[in-house]
Design a protein around this motif. Structure first.
Motif, PDB file in Angstrom:
ATOM      1  N   THR A  85      81.346  60.600  28.678  1.00 29.62           N
ATOM      2  CA  THR A  85      82.549  60.036  28.106  1.00 29.62           C
ATOM      3  C   THR A  85      82.322  59.907  26.617  1.00 29.62           C
ATOM      4  O   THR A  85      81.166  59.876  26.161  1.00 29.62           O
ATOM      5  CB  THR A  85      82.890  58.677  28.745  1.00 29.62           C
ATOM      6  N   MET A  86      83.414  59.843  25.847  1.00 26.11           N
ATOM      7  CA  MET A  86      83.273  59.868  24.395  1.00 26.11           C
ATOM      8  C   MET A  86      84.057  58.746  23.743  1.00 26.11           C
ATOM      9  O   MET A  86      85.087  58.317  24.256  1.00 26.11           O
ATOM     10  CB  MET A  86      83.745  61.220  23.846  1.00 26.11           C
ATOM     11  N   GLY A  87      83.556  58.296  22.586  1.00 27.62           N
ATOM     12  CA  GLY A  87      84.252  57.342  21.755  1.00 27.62           C
ATOM     13  C   GLY A  87      84.132  57.773  20.317  1.00 27.62           C
ATOM     14  O   GLY A  87      83.139  57.462  19.659  1.00 27.62           O
ATOM     15  N   ASN A  88      85.096  58.554  19.850  1.00 25.19           N
ATOM     16  CA  ASN A  88      85.096  59.084  18.489  1.00 25.19           C
ATOM     17  C   ASN A  88      83.859  59.937  18.246  1.00 25.19           C
ATOM     18  O   ASN A  88      83.781  61.059  18.717  1.00 25.19           O
ATOM     19  CB  ASN A  88      85.217  57.951  17.472  1.00 25.19           C
ATOM     20  N   ALA A  89      82.843  59.418  17.531  1.00 20.48           N
ATOM     21  CA  ALA A  89      81.665  60.214  17.190  1.00 20.48           C
ATOM     22  C   ALA A  89      80.486  59.959  18.118  1.00 20.48           C
ATOM     23  O   ALA A  89      79.387  60.450  17.870  1.00 20.48           O
ATOM     24  CB  ALA A  89      81.248  59.933  15.741  1.00 20.48           C
ATOM     25  N   ARG A  90      80.689  59.203  19.189  1.00 15.55           N
ATOM     26  CA  ARG A  90      79.607  58.912  20.136  1.00 15.55           C
ATOM     27  C   ARG A  90      79.864  59.582  21.473  1.00 15.55           C
ATOM     28  O   ARG A  90      81.008  59.710  21.908  1.00 15.55           O
ATOM     29  CB  ARG A  90      79.487  57.403  20.358  1.00 15.55           C
ATOM     30  N   VAL A  91      78.777  59.974  22.123  1.00 16.82           N
ATOM     31  CA  VAL A  91      78.860  60.570  23.455  1.00 16.82           C
ATOM     32  C   VAL A  91      77.910  59.817  24.367  1.00 16.82           C
ATOM     33  O   VAL A  91      76.732  59.655  24.049  1.00 16.82           O
ATOM     34  CB  VAL A  91      78.477  62.066  23.432  1.00 16.82           C
ATOM     35  N   CYS A  92      78.426  59.353  25.491  1.00 17.41           N
ATOM     36  CA  CYS A  92      77.583  58.726  26.511  1.00 17.41           C
ATOM     37  C   CYS A  92      77.430  59.697  27.671  1.00 17.41           C
ATOM     38  O   CYS A  92      78.413  60.073  28.314  1.00 17.41           O
ATOM     39  CB  CYS A  92      78.197  57.417  27.005  1.00 17.41           C
ATOM     40  N   ILE A  93      76.188  60.141  27.930  1.00 15.04           N
ATOM     41  CA  ILE A  93      75.886  60.958  29.103  1.00 15.04           C
ATOM     42  C   ILE A  93      75.331  60.019  30.167  1.00 15.04           C
ATOM     43  O   ILE A  93      74.449  59.202  29.877  1.00 15.04           O
ATOM     44  CB  ILE A  93      74.797  62.009  28.823  1.00 15.04           C
ATOM     45  N   TYR A  94      75.830  60.148  31.392  1.00 14.68           N
ATOM     46  CA  TYR A  94      75.307  59.296  32.450  1.00 14.68           C
ATOM     47  C   TYR A  94      75.105  60.093  33.732  1.00 14.68           C
ATOM     48  O   TYR A  94      75.705  61.155  33.927  1.00 14.68           O
ATOM     49  CB  TYR A  94      76.206  58.083  32.688  1.00 14.68           C
ATOM     50  N   ASN A  95      74.226  59.573  34.552  1.00 15.18           N
ATOM     51  CA  ASN A  95      73.871  60.199  35.820  1.00 15.18           C
ATOM     52  C   ASN A  95      74.734  59.572  36.906  1.00 15.18           C
ATOM     53  O   ASN A  95      74.431  58.481  37.392  1.00 15.18           O
ATOM     54  CB  ASN A  95      72.387  60.001  36.105  1.00 15.18           C
ATOM     55  N   ARG A  96      75.817  60.225  37.273  1.00 12.50           N
ATOM     56  CA  ARG A  96      76.750  59.674  38.243  1.00 12.50           C
ATOM     57  C   ARG A  96      76.055  59.547  39.602  1.00 12.50           C
ATOM     58  O   ARG A  96      75.554  60.516  40.159  1.00 12.50           O
ATOM     59  CB  ARG A  96      77.963  60.592  38.343  1.00 12.50           C
TER      60      ARG A  96
END
Length: 398
Positions: A128-139
């Motif tokens: 998921t993204m918030g402007n200039a940040r990206v969160c990668i997660y292990n669903r």
């Protein structure tokens, strides 16, 4: 003969002068780059030193610094070779692009420079993204990472499996996990990753989380089972309030995407209809029903929504409808071909199938057609529209 020698000498001097001018220009350009690079290093050091003191402002300045670095050290431009394997998702990232596959997250600048390649090793990766940040997660796993265009911002492991994650443009993050005493729980963090809010759900799993622009309000779309039928319950929260603000049930509907139009109104796209809701009361404001048509693809841009309806086997009936936030039709476009993806951008609609991208204006009039050499998979809303094919990432507008 003497005149010829003089002309030759004059030409040589002019060539020599031009060469000197070019050398001077090159030296000046290199000096400016060195000065800019030194400034970047100094700012980076200052940010690192002050990060713990003025974290919110520093986060903002850090993102500006990333933008400056991208501008000062541009790439060679699109197309860029696509070496992702089993692409999971691709999205625009501050004019550039973020691509996630089964092994890496790859970040590109607007000029096609590869900024970072982040290995993750997750079994079921999502981002998921918030402007200039990206969160990668292990669903379904317990790990996540938050990445900027220049560095890792957070590595975190939870006690219980992660269900979904949402981020605001300002950097706030909500993480939904399974829970020991409840079915699930949501933890909200501010832009500096300080915990700011908790809530627990006794009967539902959140499948997606959507923030308002202020980063204080958010909606959780939760899977709901009623009388044996699946549906969605939207729960609205404000981190300044102890309890949830409102809720609304959507029986038989699956939420595909949602967007806050303002802090009190949310636009929801489901597999059966598009609607807007009052986030303070849960009251429905406007609705557009699909009338039994099958939704093949969709995109939200500003306050307009593009909806592609049809049948993958009977492509002749496929069409695209653009509606506004009042649920009023803007245009209808007869397509008559298979559709892989759709994108709204700059008052235009882009429709992708395996071999072409077709551009239409918002009157539904065809504008351009871009033929692809290899199979297209997804469109990216970047500075200029991008399309990911089996071999390349291509820019559609020069």
């Amino acid at each position: 003969m003497e005149q010829k020698k003089q002309d030759t000498a004059t030409a040589n001097r002019r060539g020599s002068d031009m060469s000197k001018i070019e050398q001077i220009r090159r030296r000046r350009h290199e000096k400016r780059l060195r000065t800019a690079a030194l400034l970047v290093l100094v700012l980076a050091a200052v940010l690192a030193y002050l990060g713990g003191l003025f974290a919110p402002s520093i986060n903002f300045l850090s993102e500006l610094l990333d933008t400056a670095q991208s501008a000062m050290f541009p790439g060679e431009g699109w197309p860029m070779r696509n070496d992702t394997q089993n692409l999971v998702r691709a999205e625009g990232l501050v004019g550039g692009a973020a691509l996630l596959d089964q092994s890496d997250l790859v970040l590109y600048s607007p000029s096609a420079k590869e900024l970072r390649r982040v290995p993750h090793g997750y079994a079921d990766p999502a981002f998921t993204m918030g402007n200039a940040r990206v969160c990668i997660y292990n669903r379904g796993g317990k790990e996540l990472k938050v990445e900027s265009r220049s560095r890792n911002l957070l590595d975190k492991t939870y006690d219980y499996p992660i269900i979904t994650v949402g981020m605001s443009d300002g950097g706030a993050m909500a993480v939904a996990t399974k829970s020991e005493r409840y079915l699930s729980e949501i933890t909200v963090y501010d832009a500096s990753f300080n915990e700011s809010y908790y809530c627990y759900l006794a009967e539902e799993y959140p499948v997606s989380i959507h923030f308002a622009s202020d980063g204080k309000r958010f909606a959780a779309a939760c899977m709901q089972v009623s009388n044996g039928d699946f549906g969605t319950k939207l729960r609205f929260y404000d981190i300044r309030e102890e309890n949830q603000v409102a809720e609304v049930s959507l029986p038989g509907a699956v939420v595909l995407d949602a967007r806050y139009l303002d802090t009190k109104t949310i636009l929801v796209v489901s597999d059966r209809f598009v609607a807007t809701y009052d986030c303070t009361t849960g009251a429905e404001r406007a609705r557009y029903d699909y009338g039994g048509q099958t939704l093949l693809a969709m995109d939200i841009a500003r306050k307009n929504i593009a909806l592609v309806f049809g049948d993958e086997k009977r492509v002749a009936i496929n069409r695209c409808t653009v509606i506004d936030s009042e649920m009023q039709p803007v245009c209808n476009i007869a397509l008559g071909y298979s559709v892989k993806d759709v994108m709204l951008k700059n008052e235009a609609v882009y429709v992708l199938n395996e071999s072409t991208v077709r551009e239409y204006d918002l009157l539904g009039v065809p504008q351009k057609q871009y033929d692809l050499e290899t199979k297209g998979s997804v469109l990216i809303d970047a500075k200029h529209p991008l399309v990911v094919t089996a071999k390349e990432i291509l820019q559609l507008i020069e």
